[in-house]
Structures are given as C-alpha cells and as structure tokens.
Design an enzyme around this catalytic site. Structure first.
Site, mmCIF file in Angstrom:
data_model
loop_
_atom_site.group_PDB
_atom_site.id
_atom_site.type_symbol
_atom_site.label_atom_id
_atom_site.label_comp_id
_atom_site.label_asym_id
_atom_site.label_seq_id
_atom_site.Cartn_x
_atom_site.Cartn_y
_atom_site.Cartn_z
ATOM 1 N N CYS A 309 0.869 -0.890 0.124
ATOM 2 C CA CYS A 309 0.191 0.402 0.124
ATOM 3 C C CYS A 309 1.373 1.155 0.324
ATOM 4 O O CYS A 309 0.725 2.016 1.266
ATOM 5 C CB CYS A 309 -0.613 -0.244 0.942
ATOM 6 S SG CYS A 309 -1.517 -1.630 1.432
ATOM 7 N N ALA A 310 1.615 1.413 -1.157
ATOM 8 C CA ALA A 310 2.772 2.989 -0.850
ATOM 9 C C ALA A 310 2.663 4.216 -1.584
ATOM 10 O O ALA A 310 3.372 4.782 -0.960
ATOM 11 C CB ALA A 310 3.630 2.454 -2.167
ATOM 12 N N GLY A 311 1.149 4.198 -1.425
ATOM 13 C CA GLY A 311 0.800 5.850 -2.060
ATOM 14 C C GLY A 311 0.977 6.266 0.258
ATOM 15 O O GLY A 311 1.031 6.103 0.808
ATOM 16 N N PRO A 312 1.544 7.308 0.005
ATOM 17 C CA PRO A 312 1.740 8.658 -1.069
ATOM 18 C C PRO A 312 2.871 8.720 -1.910
ATOM 19 O O PRO A 312 3.615 9.590 -2.030
ATOM 20 C CB PRO A 312 1.282 10.115 -0.499
ATOM 21 C CG PRO A 312 1.229 9.630 0.735
ATOM 22 C CD PRO A 312 0.949 8.247 1.200
ATOM 23 N N GLY A 313 3.711 7.753 -0.542
ATOM 24 C CA GLY A 313 5.490 7.446 -1.352
ATOM 25 C C GLY A 313 6.204 7.792 -0.517
ATOM 26 O O GLY A 313 7.236 7.260 -0.446
ATOM 27 N N LYS A 315 7.294 6.064 3.242
ATOM 28 C CA LYS A 315 7.652 4.522 3.259
ATOM 29 C C LYS A 315 8.343 3.774 1.948
ATOM 30 O O LYS A 315 9.257 3.616 2.396
ATOM 31 C CB LYS A 315 6.964 3.571 3.694
ATOM 32 C CG LYS A 315 6.731 4.910 4.842
ATOM 33 C CD LYS A 315 5.791 3.151 6.048
ATOM 34 C CE LYS A 315 5.489 3.868 7.231
ATOM 35 N NZ LYS A 315 3.913 4.614 7.173
ATOM 36 N N GLU A 334 0.245 0.244 -5.484
ATOM 37 C CA GLU A 334 -0.603 1.325 -4.909
ATOM 38 C C GLU A 334 -2.197 1.209 -5.476
ATOM 39 O O GLU A 334 -2.331 0.772 -6.979
ATOM 40 C CB GLU A 334 -0.447 2.586 -4.511
ATOM 41 C CG GLU A 334 -1.446 3.629 -4.535
ATOM 42 C CD GLU A 334 -1.575 3.927 -2.760
ATOM 43 O OE1 GLU A 334 -3.912 3.847 -3.519
ATOM 44 O OE2 GLU A 334 -1.185 3.147 -1.860
ATOM 45 N N ASP A 367 -4.580 -4.115 -6.746
ATOM 46 C CA ASP A 367 -5.145 -4.387 -5.638
ATOM 47 C C ASP A 367 -4.623 -5.027 -4.400
ATOM 48 O O ASP A 367 -4.709 -6.301 -5.098
ATOM 49 C CB ASP A 367 -6.912 -4.994 -5.945
ATOM 50 C CG ASP A 367 -7.587 -5.217 -4.488
ATOM 51 O OD1 ASP A 367 -7.592 -4.434 -3.599
ATOM 52 O OD2 ASP A 367 -8.875 -5.014 -5.142
ATOM 53 N N CYS A 438 -0.715 3.959 11.061
ATOM 54 C CA CYS A 438 -0.357 4.900 11.681
ATOM 55 C C CYS A 438 -1.797 5.298 12.672
ATOM 56 O O CYS A 438 -2.582 6.296 13.322
ATOM 57 C CB CYS A 438 -0.564 5.957 10.725
ATOM 58 S SG CYS A 438 -0.020 7.934 11.841
#
Length: 506
Positions: A309-313, A315, A334, A367, A438
């Site tokens: 789940c890379a967005g917004p970038g 990590k 993403e 997904d 988070c």
C-alpha cells in the site's frame, strides 16, 4: 518557526497567563469596521471552510492557500497556527462559544462558527490583543454572513474577552467523569478518548491505575504542533547535506533531520525527491523491516521487496533507497491511480539510480488484496502500511479527530485483515512481513494481527521491539510488552506508529 508555533498556542495549557492585565476593548462600531479580514486571517478561514464543508485536508489545502495569497514569513506562520490551532482545539472552543453565545453551536451558521473558533483561538491561544481579534472576527463574519452575523460575533467576542483562559476552562470543563473532562479540556471526541485509553493499557504502557494520567499526557501531545522532520534517503542524499541547508539532527533515525524554519520545498534535496518529509517513527518502521533477518534464497537470487500500500510514497521512498543499498528489487503497489502517480514522483531519483545499478524498482497500480493470489511466495520482505483511522497522527492532521467516526472501523477492519493475509501469501518461506498502521487503536493493530494469525499455521510473530530499537541511534524504550511495538507522541515525539513483524515459516 513562527512565534505562534514556538508558543504552542494550540495546546490545552494555553499561552495566556493567569494574571489579569489591562484589556483593550474595541471602540469601533461594527458598521464602521473593515468589511473583510486581513489576508492571513481570511486565508485561514478559507482553509477552515474547505475542511469543514468540502472535506478537504488542512495539510494539503493550507500550502495551496498560502501560495495563492502569496503569504510568507510571519504572515504565513500566523495563518498556519491560526488554521491548525483552531482545528485542534475546536472541541474546547465550541464549548466556550456555546457558553458565551448562550446557544448550542449547532444553531450557528457554519461560516460564523468558523470565524468564532478562530477568534477564540487568537484570544485564548495566540496572545492576540482582544480588540484586534474582535475587529477582525467581525469583519470576517460580515464577509461570510452579512451585517447581522457581524453584530452577533461582536457580542460573543466581547463576552469571550471578559474571562481568562483558566476561567473559561473552569466554566466549561466538567470535573467528572474523567473521560468527559479530558474530552473537553484536551479537545478530543469522547469516543477517541476512550479508544486511546484502551490502547494505552492494551499496548502495555499504562495500567488501569495510571491510564488517566498517561492519557492526559497523550492527548496534550496531540495539541502540540509536530516538528517538520525530513529523511535523507540513503544513497541519494546525506544528512550532512540537509544540515548544511539549515536543518538540525533528528533524534531516532540515522537519516532524520528536523527543519525548524522555512518550507521543506526550499531545500534542493526535497525538490529533487532525494529527501522528503517523513516522521521519524515512519522511518524506523522501514528500517526495521529492512534489517529483519530473512532466510537466503536457495538460488542465490537478489531479494524482492513489496510495499503493498505504497501511496503516497513516504515509506516506499525510503524502502527503495534501502533496497538499492542491499542489492534488492522493489515493487511499490498502490490501488489508486492518483496515488500511484504520487509514488512514482516520490521514487523518481530511486528509479533512475536503479536503472544505473542494474536493479529493478517497479511502481504499479493494483489491489493489494489480490497480490498474494497473483504472486504467491514471490517476495522476501513485504510491508503492509494499512489504511487506518490515523489516530496516531492527530498532531499533523487535526481535523481527523472530528472527521473520523467509530463506524469507520467497521469498514477498515476487514480491509486490514485481507491486506495482511494477502501479504503473508505473497511472502516466501523464511521471509518477513511488516504490518504497520498510523493508529494505536486496538481494533486496527493487535486485534488484526491476532485474528489473522489464528487462522494460519504458516506464520509467526517476531519481536518488533528489538528490531525497531536496533534501528534507532538513541536508546528507544516504552514500546510495550511485545512482541509488537507501538510508538507514542508523548513518549517518543513521533506519530503513534504500530509495527508487527511476522516471519513466514519454512
């Protein structure tokens, strides 16, 4: 750093002293005053209106508003503190406004209410002279709701100026029960206060006896503006480069610095995406995953990493730099096309460096729940930075405390579990999965990991505290009872990041 930020004007303790000094009352009739507020205040109001009525995010909307208004320096600092401080303390200010106006805030026009919230914050949180705050509030009210509203705002602001902050707290904050008291005094919804109390106990940093005291410390920490922390992505930028540009060393991450003044975009390394804004807790999570021992591949091939789940970038940017240093390949996945574009932009220098080094970094849209089925046992390290309520980042996203509702957990819970299960399926035996949020909410952290592990016998938890502490340059304690780790704003000065590390059994 603005004067207002240094004073911590958004905090529940306030910057207004307990002594009563001379009070300057406005002698200007409402009809004779300015017909619109000054530029910093009108800019802050536009952001608040966008947040409350259009669903905007203050951290995204405010920079655009400052650019449009061409505000910089002290004016930009004033508008920033006015926006964020008003959002943080909205719950307390609504109680004060209701008392001063002798009516529920739900009966007030939305624009008038935003103006009054700003006015209260100026008087009780920013040391703005009462007559100046009242005059400007009346002008703003006139511009958004007409002359009748201006008269109401003038009267309410006069009443607010008749008491010191401590006197208002005594008037509107209930003494019991404790949750209700903290909800008003520290300006958090009751459901958030209850959830954070349970999280402190559940993560092992408070007992039932100490929870109320620790809880107050945590809530107060949410009302102090977070430092602007940058990461020097290793191999692309250096800490020394950022220090030379005026930053100060960070506390925990070896790649972190703090920016005490100025905009991050003023730094060349940030403009080039070789460095980026990233909380130190977020940095430590990526470092812990990169340092976790994995069983070497039997064919001797390079490791493959996946950010599910890379967005917004944020990590993903640090993971890409670390992967290059460890001769590994990375896939940044993403689900949203728009956020995929943000990831690609964030990873631009890493993509160039990977091509030069003969390594592969791929940014794609997909997904994450389907990754495990489509690429079974394909990766050595997988990060699941799961969508969550964001209750660990209330310092940075103050509107989240008012926008989020308990019902949000109903939709997020299944998604979080599906993503973690998919990540495990996508990890080869001997590989490691990091599940991160988070948020310290138990329903998004330990309960998710527990429920997924109950259904599987091919994965086991490893001690995330050891790896997280090992990644830090200073002694890192207070992470909980294990094996999972939880960071806290009031203990570590970071966002409230949760980390669980799991190893796929061979």
């Amino acid at each position: 750093m603005s004067d207002q930020r240094r004073q911590g004007g958004g905090g529940a303790g306030g910057s207004r002293g307990g002594h009563r000094g001379p009070r300057q009352k406005s002698r200007t009739a409402p009809s004779a005053r300015s017909r619109q507020g000054d530029l910093p205040r009108s800019t802050a109001l536009r952001v608040l209106r966008a947040v409350s009525h259009e669903g905007a995010y203050a951290n995204l909307e405010l920079p655009k508003a400052l650019r449009r208004a061409r505000l910089s320096g002290r004016d930009a600092g004033f508008a920033t503190e006015l926006t964020y401080g008003t959002l943080r303390m909205q719950g307390l200010y609504d109680a004060i406004i209701a008392e001063a106006a002798q009516r529920p805030v739900s009966k007030l026009d939305g624009g008038v209410l935003d103006v009054l919230r700003m006015g209260v914050h100026q008087v009780l949180g920013m040391r703005v002279p009462e007559h100046a705050a009242a005059d400007q509030s009346v002008a703003l009210a006139r511009s958004v709701a007409g002359q009748g509203a201006a008269g109401l705002v003038n009267a309410v602001m006069r009443r607010i100026g008749e008491r010191l902050r401590e006197e208002w707290l005594e008037a509107v904050v209930p003494t019991e029960p404790v949750v209700e008291r903290l909800s008003v005094a520290q300006s958090h919804p009751v459901w958030v206060v209850k959830a954070l109390r349970q999280a402190l106990i559940g993560h092992g940093v408070a007992t039932a006896e100490s929870a109320d005291t620790v809880l107050e410390d945590l809530l107060a920490a949410h009302n102090v503006p977070a430092d602007v922390t940058l990461v020097a992505r290793p191999g692309l930028a250096t800490v020394d480069e950022l220090l030379a540009a005026g930053a100060q060393p960070g506390r925990w991450s070896p790649f972190a610095v703090e920016l005490e003044s100025g905009a991050p975009g003023d730094l060349e390394a940030v403009r080039d995406s070789r460095a980026a804004v990233q909380d130190e807790g977020s940095q430590l999570l990526a470092l812990a995953l990169a340092a976790a021992p994995v069983t070497p591949r039997s064919d001797g091939a390079p490791e493959r990493w996946l950010d599910l789940c890379a967005g917004p970038g944020g990590k993903a940017g640090l993971l890409a730099a670390l992967a290059l240093q460890q001769d590994a390949d990375l896939v940044a996945n993403e689900v949203s096309e728009h956020r995929t574009d943000l990831v690609r932009q964030s990873l631009r220098p890493a993509l160039t460096a990977a091509g030069e080094a003969g390594r592969e970094i791929v940014v794609r849209t997909g997904d994450g729940r389907e990754a495990g089925q489509e690429e079974p046992e394909a990766y050595d390290r997988v990060l699941v930075d799961a969508p969550c309520t964001g209750l660990g980042a209330l310092r940075r996203r103050p509107e989240a405390r008012w926008r989020r509702q308990p019902g949000d957990l109903v939709g997020l819970g299944p998604l979080q579990r599906e993503l973690l299960a998919s990540a495990i399926d996508a990890t080869r035996p001997g590989g490691v999965i990091a599940y991160a949020t988070c948020s310290p909410h138990l329903s998004e952290t330990t309960f998710v990991v527990r429920d997924v592990l109950k259904k599987r016998d091919d994965v086991e938890a490893i001690d995330a505290r050891e790896l997280l502490a090992g990644a830090a340059v200073d002694e890192l304690t207070g992470l909980g009872e294990g094996p999972h780790a939880q960071l806290w704003p009031h203990l570590h000065g970071t966002d409230g990041m949760f980390l669980a590390l799991l190893r796929k059994k061979g």
